[in-house]
Design an enzyme around this catalytic site. Structure first.
Site, PDB file in Angstrom:
ATOM      1  N   GLY A  31      11.811  78.566  42.880  1.00 36.68           N
ATOM      2  CA  GLY A  31      13.267  78.418  42.926  1.00 36.68           C
ATOM      3  C   GLY A  31      13.836  77.888  41.623  1.00 36.68           C
ATOM      4  O   GLY A  31      13.172  77.930  40.588  1.00 36.68           O
ATOM      5  N   ALA A  32      15.088  77.398  41.683  1.00 33.29           N
ATOM      6  CA  ALA A  32      15.865  77.042  40.485  1.00 33.29           C
ATOM      7  C   ALA A  32      15.823  78.241  39.535  1.00 33.29           C
ATOM      8  O   ALA A  32      15.436  78.131  38.367  1.00 33.29           O
ATOM      9  CB  ALA A  32      15.340  75.765  39.826  1.00 33.29           C
ATOM     10  N   LEU A  33      16.197  79.380  40.081  1.00 35.44           N
ATOM     11  CA  LEU A  33      15.987  80.655  39.391  1.00 35.44           C
ATOM     12  C   LEU A  33      16.808  80.747  38.098  1.00 35.44           C
ATOM     13  O   LEU A  33      17.936  80.276  38.026  1.00 35.44           O
ATOM     14  CB  LEU A  33      16.342  81.810  40.322  1.00 35.44           C
ATOM     15  CG  LEU A  33      15.551  81.876  41.636  1.00 35.44           C
ATOM     16  CD1 LEU A  33      15.947  83.123  42.438  1.00 35.44           C
ATOM     17  CD2 LEU A  33      14.044  81.872  41.394  1.00 35.44           C
ATOM     18  N   HIS A  37      12.991  84.394  35.800  1.00 35.97           N
ATOM     19  CA  HIS A  37      12.741  84.935  37.140  1.00 35.97           C
ATOM     20  C   HIS A  37      13.473  86.275  37.314  1.00 35.97           C
ATOM     21  O   HIS A  37      12.931  87.218  37.902  1.00 35.97           O
ATOM     22  CB  HIS A  37      13.251  83.970  38.213  1.00 35.97           C
ATOM     23  CG  HIS A  37      12.621  82.608  38.193  1.00 35.97           C
ATOM     24  ND1 HIS A  37      13.310  81.482  37.836  1.00 35.97           N
ATOM     25  CD2 HIS A  37      11.365  82.199  38.493  1.00 35.97           C
ATOM     26  CE1 HIS A  37      12.516  80.422  37.932  1.00 35.97           C
ATOM     27  NE2 HIS A  37      11.325  80.828  38.317  1.00 35.97           N
ATOM     28  N   GLY A 147       4.984  85.794  35.180  1.00 34.42           N
ATOM     29  CA  GLY A 147       5.507  85.633  33.823  1.00 34.42           C
ATOM     30  C   GLY A 147       4.448  85.140  32.855  1.00 34.42           C
ATOM     31  O   GLY A 147       3.631  84.277  33.195  1.00 34.42           O
ATOM     32  N   GLN A 148       4.506  85.680  31.648  1.00 33.73           N
ATOM     33  CA  GLN A 148       3.603  85.255  30.575  1.00 33.73           C
ATOM     34  C   GLN A 148       3.860  83.795  30.174  1.00 33.73           C
ATOM     35  O   GLN A 148       2.990  83.133  29.620  1.00 33.73           O
ATOM     36  CB  GLN A 148       3.809  86.192  29.370  1.00 33.73           C
ATOM     37  CG  GLN A 148       3.039  85.838  28.112  1.00 33.73           C
ATOM     38  CD  GLN A 148       1.534  85.902  28.303  1.00 33.73           C
ATOM     39  OE1 GLN A 148       1.030  86.615  29.173  1.00 33.73           O
ATOM     40  NE2 GLN A 148       0.803  85.137  27.507  1.00 33.73           N
ATOM     41  N   LYS A 149       5.050  83.313  30.483  1.00 31.59           N
ATOM     42  CA  LYS A 149       5.392  81.905  30.189  1.00 31.59           C
ATOM     43  C   LYS A 149       4.294  80.969  30.706  1.00 31.59           C
ATOM     44  O   LYS A 149       3.932  80.000  30.064  1.00 31.59           O
ATOM     45  CB  LYS A 149       6.747  81.606  30.838  1.00 31.59           C
ATOM     46  CG  LYS A 149       7.071  80.174  31.112  1.00 31.59           C
ATOM     47  CD  LYS A 149       7.475  79.471  29.854  1.00 31.59           C
ATOM     48  CE  LYS A 149       7.837  78.013  30.026  1.00 31.59           C
ATOM     49  NZ  LYS A 149       7.440  77.358  31.231  1.00 31.59           N
ATOM     50  N   ASP A 150       3.780  81.269  31.908  1.00 31.18           N
ATOM     51  CA  ASP A 150       2.698  80.463  32.483  1.00 31.18           C
ATOM     52  C   ASP A 150       1.395  81.248  32.301  1.00 31.18           C
ATOM     53  O   ASP A 150       0.824  81.775  33.267  1.00 31.18           O
ATOM     54  CB  ASP A 150       2.985  80.182  33.964  1.00 31.18           C
ATOM     55  CG  ASP A 150       4.268  79.406  34.126  1.00 31.18           C
ATOM     56  OD1 ASP A 150       4.223  78.173  34.054  1.00 31.18           O
ATOM     57  OD2 ASP A 150       5.332  80.029  34.280  1.00 31.18           O
ATOM     58  N   SER A 186      12.444  76.089  34.702  1.00 32.44           N
ATOM     59  CA  SER A 186      13.243  75.283  35.634  1.00 32.44           C
ATOM     60  C   SER A 186      13.259  73.825  35.176  1.00 32.44           C
ATOM     61  O   SER A 186      14.208  73.089  35.430  1.00 32.44           O
ATOM     62  CB  SER A 186      12.667  75.375  37.048  1.00 32.44           C
ATOM     63  OG  SER A 186      12.561  76.727  37.417  1.00 32.44           O
TER      64      SER A 186
HETATM   65  P1  AMP Z   1       8.108  79.149  38.809  1.00 31.10           P
HETATM   66  O1  AMP Z   1       9.344  79.244  39.642  1.00 31.10           O
HETATM   67  O2  AMP Z   1       8.247  78.243  37.631  1.00 31.10           O
HETATM   68  O3  AMP Z   1       6.869  78.901  39.626  1.00 31.10           O
HETATM   69  O4  AMP Z   1       7.911  80.589  38.170  1.00 31.10           O
HETATM   70  C1  AMP Z   1       7.846  81.752  38.959  1.00 31.10           C
HETATM   71  C2  AMP Z   1       7.435  82.908  38.090  1.00 31.10           C
HETATM   72  O5  AMP Z   1       8.407  83.076  37.043  1.00 31.10           O
HETATM   73  C3  AMP Z   1       6.077  82.690  37.409  1.00 31.10           C
HETATM   74  O6  AMP Z   1       5.347  83.894  37.410  1.00 31.10           O
HETATM   75  C4  AMP Z   1       6.487  82.287  36.014  1.00 31.10           C
HETATM   76  O7  AMP Z   1       5.510  82.572  35.030  1.00 31.10           O
HETATM   77  C5  AMP Z   1       7.733  83.130  35.815  1.00 31.10           C
HETATM   78  N1  AMP Z   1       8.560  82.569  34.742  1.00 31.10           N
HETATM   79  C6  AMP Z   1       8.988  81.287  34.620  1.00 31.10           C
HETATM   80  N2  AMP Z   1       9.674  81.132  33.475  1.00 31.10           N
HETATM   81  C7  AMP Z   1       9.661  82.329  32.844  1.00 31.10           C
HETATM   82  C8  AMP Z   1      10.188  82.816  31.620  1.00 31.10           C
HETATM   83  N3  AMP Z   1      10.870  82.036  30.778  1.00 31.10           N
HETATM   84  N4  AMP Z   1       9.978  84.103  31.299  1.00 31.10           N
HETATM   85  C9  AMP Z   1       9.291  84.926  32.140  1.00 31.10           C
HETATM   86  N5  AMP Z   1       8.771  84.539  33.312  1.00 31.10           N
HETATM   87  C10 AMP Z   1       8.954  83.258  33.661  1.00 31.10           C
END
Ligand code: AMP
Length: 282
Positions: A31-33, A37, A147-150, A186
């Site tokens: 969340g906190a999209l 996302h 996401g490649q971010k993680d 987030s």
């Molecule tokens: P989270 O809500 O942080 O668990 O992230 C959910 C998905 O969004 C995960 O696959 C993350 O890698 C992806 N994500 C988070 N931030 C980014 C970003 N800046 N760019 C691309 N994907 C992201």
């Protein structure tokens, strides 16, 4: 768009859709999209008949003393975003229906989980792998969007999918950044204005590494020490780690190799941020 909080209910609904041979794309989130996302959801929308987004702040991936309680929860706003992006189902489980009394099963992806972020976040990837395995079993998608971010998370989940024969294709999409380079997260919501500007050191350090490499530097130790110097100019920035690793085993490299991952985690005040880049050629 339908909101479904109950795992059994969403499984039944999706199973009926699967029988109609529809392609199902799945985006798990906490969340906190934000636009990071959205890029996953938009891609899932383009490539599938049905898009499922889960919103669940997963308690098992937070260690004691981490920000589970403070983690931003904006479910109403998130649901609005999902509706506008054309999501078909939002799966919004609560803690009790994901981890009911007596819950005892966890997944550990060995080796990959103890390095990089795993050092300062013991148990984190065990929680991540477990919740994603559960979500895959509940939603049963054709394609999972990450996401490649993680980067480490994506590598660990890809390994788990392969090792445990989950019948799903994993797609990892590029990190979405703000105009000045800061990777969307987030957790950026925790930064005050001044910390927000200090946080740019993460992407600046990665750009520095890329420049050094394109100018011919191949020695990982030297690249890391230049990145350190750059970051340590800011007193508020405390390096957790900077590592250059191979993208499969996450083993530290001495020399730059094609496809290697440069990853870092830095604390800005109390906020721990991560970022990374993949080096295409060497
Ligand atoms: P989270 O809500 O942080 O668990 O992230 C959910 C998905 O969004 C995960 O696959 C993350 O890698 C992806 N994500 C988070 N931030 C980014 C970003 N800046 N760019 C691309 N994907 C992201």
């Amino acid at each position: 768009m339908k909101l479904i909080p109950d795992p059994e209910k969403i499984s039944v609904v999706i199973e009926k859709i699967r029988q109609l041979k529809k392609r199902i794309g799945f985006v798990p989130t906490m969340g906190a999209l934000h636009s990071g996302h959205f890029s996953l959801i938009n891609r899932a929308r383009k490539e599938n008949d049905i898009v499922v987004v889960s919103i669940f702040v997963n308690p098992t991936q937070f260690s004691k003393g981490e920000d589970f309680k403070e983690y931003p929860r904006r479910f109403k706003k998130d649901i609005g975003f999902c509706r506008r992006l054309g999501v078909d189902f939002v799966f919004l489980p609560d803690r009790n229906n994901m981890y009911p009394e007596g819950y005892s099963t966890f997944i550990n992806v060995d080796n990959l989980s103890d390095c990089l972020c795993g050092v300062s976040r013991p148990g984190h990837f065990r929680g991540v792998a477990t919740v994603v395995a559960k979500l895959l079993n509940i939603v049963h998608p054709d394609t999972l969007y990450l996401g490649q971010k993680d980067a480490q998370q994506a590598i660990i989940i890809s390994r788990m999918v392969k090792d445990l024969n989950f019948p799903v294709k994993v797609k990892v999409l590029p990190t979405v950044r703000q105009g000045d380079g800061l990777a969307l997260s987030s957790r950026n919501a925790y930064l005050n204005k001044q910390e927000r500007s200090v946080a740019l050191v993460l992407s600046k350090a990665l750009r520095l590494a890329e420049t050094l490499i394109s100018n011919g530097q191949r020695n990982c130790g030297r690249i890391i020490s230049r990145m350190k110097q750059l970051i340590e100019r800011n007193k508020q920035a405390k390096i957790d780690y900077i590592a250059i690793v191979d993208p499969e085993q996450l083993k530290e490299l001495k020399k730059i190799a094609p496809g290697c991952l440069i990853a870092l985690a830095v604390k800005i005040g109390k906020v721990r941020l991560i970022d990374n880049t993949v080096i295409g050629c060497a």
